[in-house]
Design an enzyme around this catalytic site. Structure first.
Site, PDB file in Angstrom:
ATOM      1  N   HIS A 144       2.867   1.638 -11.377  1.00  0.00           N
ATOM      2  CA  HIS A 144       2.199   2.152 -12.414  1.00  0.00           C
ATOM      3  C   HIS A 144       2.400   3.717 -12.502  1.00  0.00           C
ATOM      4  CE1 HIS A 144      -0.833  -1.052 -13.518  1.00  0.00           C
ATOM      5  NE2 HIS A 144       0.219  -1.109 -14.015  1.00  0.00           N
ATOM      6  N   GLU A 160      -0.510   6.726 -11.593  1.00  0.00           N
ATOM      7  CA  GLU A 160      -0.459   5.968 -10.017  1.00  0.00           C
ATOM      8  C   GLU A 160      -0.151   6.961  -9.105  1.00  0.00           C
ATOM      9  OE1 GLU A 160      -0.929   1.695  -9.604  1.00  0.00           O
ATOM     10  OE2 GLU A 160      -2.483   1.633 -11.496  1.00  0.00           O
ATOM     11  N   HIS A 174      -0.281   0.240  -5.412  1.00  0.00           N
ATOM     12  CA  HIS A 174      -1.022   1.179  -6.300  1.00  0.00           C
ATOM     13  C   HIS A 174      -2.377   2.407  -6.157  1.00  0.00           C
ATOM     14  CE1 HIS A 174       0.705  -1.744 -10.015  1.00  0.00           C
ATOM     15  NE2 HIS A 174       0.700  -2.478  -8.446  1.00  0.00           N
ATOM     16  N   GLU A 198      -3.923  -0.989  -3.020  1.00  0.00           N
ATOM     17  CA  GLU A 198      -5.368   0.037  -3.851  1.00  0.00           C
ATOM     18  C   GLU A 198      -5.670   1.230  -3.258  1.00  0.00           C
ATOM     19  OE1 GLU A 198      -4.944   0.668  -6.559  1.00  0.00           O
ATOM     20  OE2 GLU A 198      -5.247  -1.996  -8.205  1.00  0.00           O
TER      21      GLU A 198
END
Length: 460
Positions: free
Chosen positions: A202, A205, A300, A373
């Protein structure tokens, strides 16, 4: 250039000039509201109008002491860390280090002028007429920055580091693969333990790239823990899975508008070439009986939660569930900003095409697949009363702590014995004083024995 309505002639100082036509830039439109107020519209991801989150633009031709309010009016997400004190980052020609704006100057609210959509407004005072100011959603980490970093690593000619081009993106950008291991110390009869890490599927990010660089910096360093890991484990790292999306300033998608992290099950060699190349490599390695692919970690950044945390998979086998929780528990001991309580294990249908879910079903039951994350904004440490905003450095420190946690894991599993030469300090002692860059981080760590006892009590 944004001039007052009806104005003609050459621009005056204070008629702001906006630009996002640069790498990772994003700004779609600017509406003049008044001399002091401007509405900013995020450009949607290329070929996908659904995603409007990342912004990155410059402002020049400012007047000294000019005060403005910028309203970012078309976010595609309603939930945001802007509700919790997050603020955009800014730098200027004379102050090239990114800084967060003071949270007291940032407002996130439903706006009646924009159909009650959520708007993020921030007030700013320009103080130097000759400066170019740059504002962004979070610290940018561009494709070019990665290429310069990897080139500098290559120039060091480290015997345990190999860089190769795994493939090309649709727009012919490099898909880089790093292999970090000490080939002299790998014993063929024991098989090869392999850790695979990817980031920036992504593109908006950007904290994922700082974490990834922290992992790489630590693994190629002369830190005793890094030396031991290189002797026993092969690390394969793809630092930028979606280079076109990063270059274009997209938030979630590739050039062609695909969320690549939903296409692992059947990636197309022409529409998703970078994903296709990485999947082919992992499948190929998984079929090699000499290779034990033990970890897949996809990095991420998260737009609504604090701290670092992980997502894992759901299994029927209770023992496998317990084993899967060991690595995040160990990481929680090493990284004060990592939250085990935020870590969760799920099998959402919507996540079926992600790397974590697909590879969790493909690899055998000795392999563990995680999404790592990290918050776009901040972390809370044990006992703290206020969130601590992340910096580029603290993102990289989390990466270094992820890397060193592999030693704890493999000590638990008896791959790595405590038979180091006496001149090398115990990793537990080293990690309290040295973070791989010669700086202390003040973070202690439990011994492997205590962690082994703790892992026995892990439950889903």
């Amino acid at each position: 250039m944004v001039s007052p309505p009806g104005y003609s002639g050459s621009p005056r100082k204070g008629h702001l000039v906006f630009d996002a036509c640069f790498e990772s830039g994003n700004l779609g439109r600017v509406d003049y509201i008044s001399e002091f107020e401007f509405d900013l519209f995020i450009r949607p991801d290329t070929c996908n109008p659904r995603f409007r989150v990342w912004f990155n633009f410059t402002v020049e031709n400012v007047r000294e002491t000019q005060r403005v309010i910028f309203n970012v009016v078309n976010f595609s997400k309603t939930k945001s860390l802007y509700r919790d004190g997050m603020s955009p980052v800014v730098k200027s020609t004379s102050r090239p280090k990114w800084q967060r704006l003071p949270p007291k100057n940032v407002y996130y609210y439903r706006c009646p002028d924009h159909r009650r959509n959520y708007v993020m407004s921030f007030a700013f005072c320009f103080d130097r007429e000759d400066d170019v100011y740059q504002f962004a959603y979070c610290y940018p980490y561009t494709y070019s920055r990665l290429q310069h970093y990897l080139a500098s690593l290559e120039r060091r000619n480290l015997p345990y580091l190999q860089r190769e081009q795994l493939g090309l993106s649709v727009q012919q950008r490099r898909l880089d693969l790093l292999t970090i291991t000490n080939t002299d110390h790998l014993s063929p009869e024991r098989g090869k333990k392999l850790v695979f890490l990817t980031a920036r599927v992504h593109p908006g990010e950007s904290p994922a790239s700082f974490i990834c660089q922290g992992v790489i910096d630590f693994l190629v360093s002369q830190h005793p823990v890094a030396q031991i890991l290189r002797d026993h484990v092969i690390f394969k790292i793809v630092p930028m899975l979606n280079p076109d999306g990063v270059y274009l300033g997209n938030y979630r998608c590739s050039l062609m508008g695909f969320d690549l992290n939903r296409h692992w099950q059947d990636p197309s060699p022409w529409a998703h070439p970078t994903l296709h190349a990485v999947k082919q490599l992992i499948v190929q390695m998984n079929q090699d009986p000499r290779v034990s692919l033990e970890f897949y970690i996809d990095v991420h950044a998260h737009s609504t939660m604090l701290n670092g945390f992980m997502y894992g998979n759901v299994f029927e086998d209770e023992e496998r569930v317990q084993r899967q929780a060991v690595f995040p528990r160990l990481l929680c001991q090493n990284a004060p900003d990592f939250s085990f309580s935020n870590t969760s294990f799920n099998r959402d249908v919507v996540k079926a095409g992600t790397g974590r879910r697909f590879l969790g079903g493909l690899l055998d039951d000795t392999s563990y697949c995680y999404t790592l994350e990290v918050s776009f904004y901040s972390y809370m440490t044990a006992g703290s009363t206020a969130p601590v905003p992340y910096t580029e450095e603290t993102y990289m420190k989390l990466g270094r702590n992820v890397a060193r946690t592999f030693l704890d894991y493999y000590k638990l599993n008896n791959l790595i014995k405590d038979n180091r030469p006496t001149h090398i300090k115990s990793p537990e002692v080293v990690s309290q004083t040295d973070d791989g860059n010669g700086k202390g981080n003040g973070v202690g760590r439990d011994t492997a024995d205590r962690e082994r006892e703790k892992s026995q009590s892990v439950r889903h």
